[in-house]
Design a protein around this motif. Structure first.
Motif, PDB file in Angstrom:
ATOM      1  N   PHE A 262       0.829  -1.202   0.000  1.00 57.80           N
ATOM      2  CA  PHE A 262       0.000   0.000   0.000  1.00 57.80           C
ATOM      3  C   PHE A 262       0.864   1.253   0.000  1.00 57.80           C
ATOM      4  O   PHE A 262       2.066   1.196   0.226  1.00 57.80           O
ATOM      5  N   SER A 263       0.237   2.389  -0.215  1.00 53.16           N
ATOM      6  CA  SER A 263       0.937   3.664  -0.145  1.00 53.16           C
ATOM      7  C   SER A 263       1.419   3.905   1.285  1.00 53.16           C
ATOM      8  O   SER A 263       0.682   3.677   2.247  1.00 53.16           O
ATOM      9  N   ALA A 264       2.653   4.385   1.410  1.00 50.35           N
ATOM     10  CA  ALA A 264       3.277   4.481   2.732  1.00 50.35           C
ATOM     11  C   ALA A 264       2.596   5.501   3.642  1.00 50.35           C
ATOM     12  O   ALA A 264       2.427   5.257   4.843  1.00 50.35           O
ATOM     13  N   THR A 267      -0.805   4.370   5.125  1.00 48.65           N
ATOM     14  CA  THR A 267      -0.512   3.267   6.043  1.00 48.65           C
ATOM     15  C   THR A 267       0.016   3.801   7.368  1.00 48.65           C
ATOM     16  O   THR A 267      -0.388   3.348   8.443  1.00 48.65           O
ATOM     17  N   LEU A 313       8.794   5.888   3.068  1.00 47.26           N
ATOM     18  CA  LEU A 313       8.298   7.229   2.789  1.00 47.26           C
ATOM     19  C   LEU A 313       9.460   8.207   2.688  1.00 47.26           C
ATOM     20  O   LEU A 313       9.516   9.051   1.785  1.00 47.26           O
ATOM     21  N   LYS A 316      11.795   7.436  -0.522  1.00 52.60           N
ATOM     22  CA  LYS A 316      11.171   7.856  -1.775  1.00 52.60           C
ATOM     23  C   LYS A 316      11.094   9.381  -1.895  1.00 52.60           C
ATOM     24  O   LYS A 316      11.042   9.925  -2.999  1.00 52.60           O
ATOM     25  N   THR A 317      11.088  10.057  -0.766  1.00 49.41           N
ATOM     26  CA  THR A 317      11.049  11.521  -0.780  1.00 49.41           C
ATOM     27  C   THR A 317      12.417  12.113  -1.069  1.00 49.41           C
ATOM     28  O   THR A 317      12.529  13.200  -1.632  1.00 49.41           O
ATOM     29  N   ILE A 376      -0.221  14.096   3.476  1.00 54.00           N
ATOM     30  CA  ILE A 376      -1.065  13.466   2.455  1.00 54.00           C
ATOM     31  C   ILE A 376      -1.782  14.520   1.621  1.00 54.00           C
ATOM     32  O   ILE A 376      -1.844  14.425   0.383  1.00 54.00           O
ATOM     33  N   ARG A 379       0.559  16.210  -0.805  1.00 54.06           N
ATOM     34  CA  ARG A 379       0.905  15.373  -1.958  1.00 54.06           C
ATOM     35  C   ARG A 379      -0.260  15.265  -2.939  1.00 54.06           C
ATOM     36  O   ARG A 379      -0.047  15.221  -4.154  1.00 54.06           O
ATOM     37  N   LYS A 380      -1.465  15.213  -2.408  1.00 57.88           N
ATOM     38  CA  LYS A 380      -2.635  15.220  -3.306  1.00 57.88           C
ATOM     39  C   LYS A 380      -2.697  16.492  -4.113  1.00 57.88           C
ATOM     40  O   LYS A 380      -2.981  16.476  -5.325  1.00 57.88           O
TER      41      LYS A 380
END
Length: 388
Positions: A262-264, A267, A313, A316-317, A376, A379-380
């Protein structure tokens, strides 16, 4: 399982015993050093401070070393600095040795996480990182209970002899099993430090430093919680800590699978919510021995399930700055360690029960949830702007 990952997990075992055994030894050290339990709790904060300072500093100093050489140097530091606690004649000397032993912690996990992800099969990077952190969880399952038992029944200094032995084994197996990976090229520090100009980076650091502090508000005072609130005997504590360690093992691997599936960020948000609910239950029901045992397992599992999602997370950032970012994350975990131990001790100093630190932990977990929600939403919004 790759031998190189087992070597990294041995390093995690050394670090795990070093960090978490102090929680079970607080009453013994406080008695021996003739200080109060809250003052002995500052030894936890000293270690965490060493991690916070050492994580970015040592990665910067060793940024152009080959990964294997860097890991060997860090493992040597872990072994030597922990050995100083064996001979500590005073509380202040022990405080200093705890600080020094914390210095290589974050850098080892920071370098190790990047190395583990490079060694992993495609699509299983988070699970490879979880294998490295399995040493940390096995420390709580086996090493910490053994160390606590030694401290209760013999002399707490012997526990640090155990840590020095495990550290020496870590050195040996890193030397034998870790491949000579190529360094990724000369690391430009300006590029590395640009990572800290990102708002998302600081949000992840905040999630870790504050949200994960809920674990340390609980575990920093778990020994007096079990003896004073749950009414277990001091001799039972080392056995009960096995439950916490077993939970951490289960939670660590579960978190790795969740982070790969799933997305970190979501989660992480969900797991912090579950942790906050769990800590409320610890506060309310620790007086019941049977429920206390169940909650000891669950709290260990839930708290350690957060590690792999947050680690992925961060990696990846941090494009082109993975190593310093990963090391800084370990510093953030230990800011949570220091904050949890310090803030959790405040209601104890004020005369409240040994269950009260868990309410501090709830507040820290909730703040971590709020920061995760902000991340979140950011990022959206970024995705919407890119697709517009």
């Amino acid at each position: 399982m790759k031998k190189s990952l087992i070597a990294l997990s041995l390093g995690g075992l050394t670090i795990g015993i070093t960090e978490f055994v102090m929680m079970g030894l607080l009453p013994d050290i406080a008695s021996n050093m003739k200080v109060s339990i809250p003052v002995a709790g500052y030894l936890i904060s000293a270690y965490a401070l060493g991690v916070v300072i050492g994580a970015p500093l040592l990665v910067i100093i060793g940024r152009n070393f080959p990964p294997k050489k860097m890991l060997l140097i860090l493992a040597l530091m872990l072994t030597v600095f922990n050995a100083l606690s064996i001979i500590a004649p005073t509380y202040n000397f022990l405080f200093a040795s705890r600080f020094l032993s914390g210095l290589p912690h974050g850098a080892f996990f920071g370098v190790g996480a990047v190395v583990a992800s490079r060694l992993a099969d495609k699509g299983k990077e988070a699970q490879a990182i979880a294998i490295m952190f399995s040493g940390l969880t096995l420390a709580n399952l086996i090493g910490v209970p053994i160390g606590t038992y030694i401290g209760h029944h013999f002399i707490w200094r012997y526990t640090f002899v155990l840590i020095a032995i495990v550290g020496s084994l870590t050195l040996l197996f890193l030397y034998l099993w870790m491949p000579n990976l190529e360094k990724t090229g000369d690391v430009n520090m300006r590029t590395q430090l640009k990572f800290f100009q990102q708002i998302d980076a600081w949000l992840i650091i905040g999630i870790t430093a504050i949200g994960f502090g809920g674990l340390f508000a609980w575990i920093s005072y778990i020994a007096p919680l079990l003896t004073n609130v749950s009414k277990f005997s001091p001799e039972d504590v080392s056995y009960i800590l096995v439950l916490a360690g077993l939970g951490m093992v289960v939670g660590n691997f579960a978190g790795g699978k969740l982070a790969d599936k799933f997305s970190a960020a979501p989660t992480t948000l969900a797991l912090l919510f579950v942790l906050s609910v769990d800590l409320i239950l610890v506060y309310l029901f620790s007086f019941n021995q049977y429920v206390s045992l169940i909650l000891t397992f669950l709290t260990g599992a839930i708290s350690f399930s957060v590690i792999a999602p947050i680690q992925m997370l961060m990696i990846k950032t941090a494009k082109d700055a993975e190593m310093i970012a990963s090391a800084s994350l370990q510093g953030s975990f230990n800011i949570g360690n220091a904050l949890g131990a310090f803030l959790g001790g405040l209601p104890l100093v004020a005369g409240y029960s040994y269950a009260s630190p868990n309410l501090i932990g709830v507040g820290m977990s909730v703040i971590g949830m709020v920061i995760t929600f902000i991340l979140i939403q950011r990022r959206k919004k970024t995705i919407q702007l890119q697709s517009a």
